[in-house]
Design a protein around this motif. Sequence first.
Motif, PDB file in Angstrom:
ATOM      1  N   ARG A  91      83.492 -32.805  86.716  1.00 36.38           N
ATOM      2  CA  ARG A  91      82.812 -32.474  87.963  1.00 36.38           C
ATOM      3  C   ARG A  91      82.945 -33.606  88.969  1.00 36.38           C
ATOM      4  NH1 ARG A  91      77.176 -29.598  85.835  1.00 36.38           N
ATOM      5  NH2 ARG A  91      78.146 -27.618  85.195  1.00 36.38           N
ATOM      6  N   LYS A  95      84.609 -33.319  92.626  1.00 33.43           N
ATOM      7  CA  LYS A  95      83.776 -33.651  93.780  1.00 33.43           C
ATOM      8  C   LYS A  95      84.392 -34.762  94.616  1.00 33.43           C
ATOM      9  CE  LYS A  95      79.087 -35.053  95.057  1.00 33.43           C
ATOM     10  NZ  LYS A  95      77.730 -35.410  94.544  1.00 33.43           N
ATOM     11  N   PHE A 111      84.435 -19.415  91.927  1.00 28.81           N
ATOM     12  CA  PHE A 111      83.562 -19.813  90.829  1.00 28.81           C
ATOM     13  C   PHE A 111      83.009 -21.213  91.079  1.00 28.81           C
ATOM     14  CE2 PHE A 111      82.913 -21.850  86.676  1.00 28.81           C
ATOM     15  CZ  PHE A 111      82.074 -20.943  86.067  1.00 28.81           C
ATOM     16  N   MET A 112      83.845 -22.080  91.638  1.00 31.68           N
ATOM     17  CA  MET A 112      83.441 -23.444  91.967  1.00 31.68           C
ATOM     18  C   MET A 112      84.379 -23.967  93.043  1.00 31.68           C
ATOM     19  SD  MET A 112      83.389 -26.861  89.527  1.00 31.68           S
ATOM     20  CE  MET A 112      82.273 -26.080  88.343  1.00 31.68           C
ATOM     21  N   ASN A 114      84.905 -27.651  95.824  1.00 28.15           N
ATOM     22  CA  ASN A 114      84.362 -28.922  96.285  1.00 28.15           C
ATOM     23  C   ASN A 114      84.196 -28.927  97.807  1.00 28.15           C
ATOM     24  OD1 ASN A 114      87.004 -29.130  97.122  1.00 28.15           O
ATOM     25  ND2 ASN A 114      87.430 -31.044  96.070  1.00 28.15           N
ATOM     26  N   HIS A 129      81.237 -20.099  98.303  1.00 25.81           N
ATOM     27  CA  HIS A 129      80.960 -19.452  97.015  1.00 25.81           C
ATOM     28  C   HIS A 129      80.725 -17.952  97.141  1.00 25.81           C
ATOM     29  CE1 HIS A 129      80.516 -23.560  95.493  1.00 25.81           C
ATOM     30  NE2 HIS A 129      80.589 -23.049  94.285  1.00 25.81           N
TER      31      HIS A 129
END
Length: 279
Positions: A91, A95, A111-112, A114, A129
């Motif tokens: 993560r 990030k 899903f994810m 940055n 998102h």
Amino acid sequence: MLFKIENMGLKNDVLKTIIITIGSISLSIAITYSLCMIWGENQVIRVDYTLLISFIAPLIITPIVCAVFINLNNKLKETERQLKDEIHWRRLLIKESRDAIAVIDQNGKVFMANTQFADMLGYSVEEVHQLHIWDWDTQLNQEQYLGLTEDVSSVGLNFETQHRCRDGRIIDVEVSNNGGVYGGKKLILGICRDVTDRKKAESEKSALIDKLEKALAEIKTLQGFIPICASCKKIRSEKGYWEQIEQYIQDRSDAQFSHSLCPKCAKELYPDMDITSDQ
């Protein structure tokens, strides 16, 4: 007992094993004493194998079982710690990466992602998102993406595409992605890099090269054989037209002409006028 010892905060495994062993011995003595009381104080206690085994077995088995349990428990804790560290590290990489990164699920939804990815498209992270990949990729629709998920594997794909920003701008993007399974779902990790400035510089460079090559070709034409009329001095162009020599050279170079008369021509054309070579 194991639960109580764990709550005592004892970190030394050897100390844990000793305490458990002492507890087992105490339990065995208590069981033996209880049997003796049942038989009666005045009776002669016969030590048979059953009684001996019931006393000794816990002393041998319990420490072994406890040692195995403690070892497995420590390995489990270490594995959990490593998994937490790896998740935290992954993560952190996503990030803090300078590139825009987005993870897309098998249905095309984010899903994810940055902050860099959200900034590149002009959205907030929360808004990103809620998007699907075809909301920003100009070269993918829903059907095409669902077919792409079958082809993307851990080996990955590298390609260039165009993304539509929130304000309607179209940017050139270089994408490197690979697929994997997480929680029973197929996910695609995409690392995106805005190459709009690079593509623009490449286009300008290519245009400049074409311009220079064209100018060089024209200069080479003037250096080659030039068909010229022996009488009127006109030059035949590549298209077959006869042009004045001045016009022909001006069209193919940066040369400019100014006209005057040489002394010989001036005397022939204007015999009554006194025109010197300096005029």
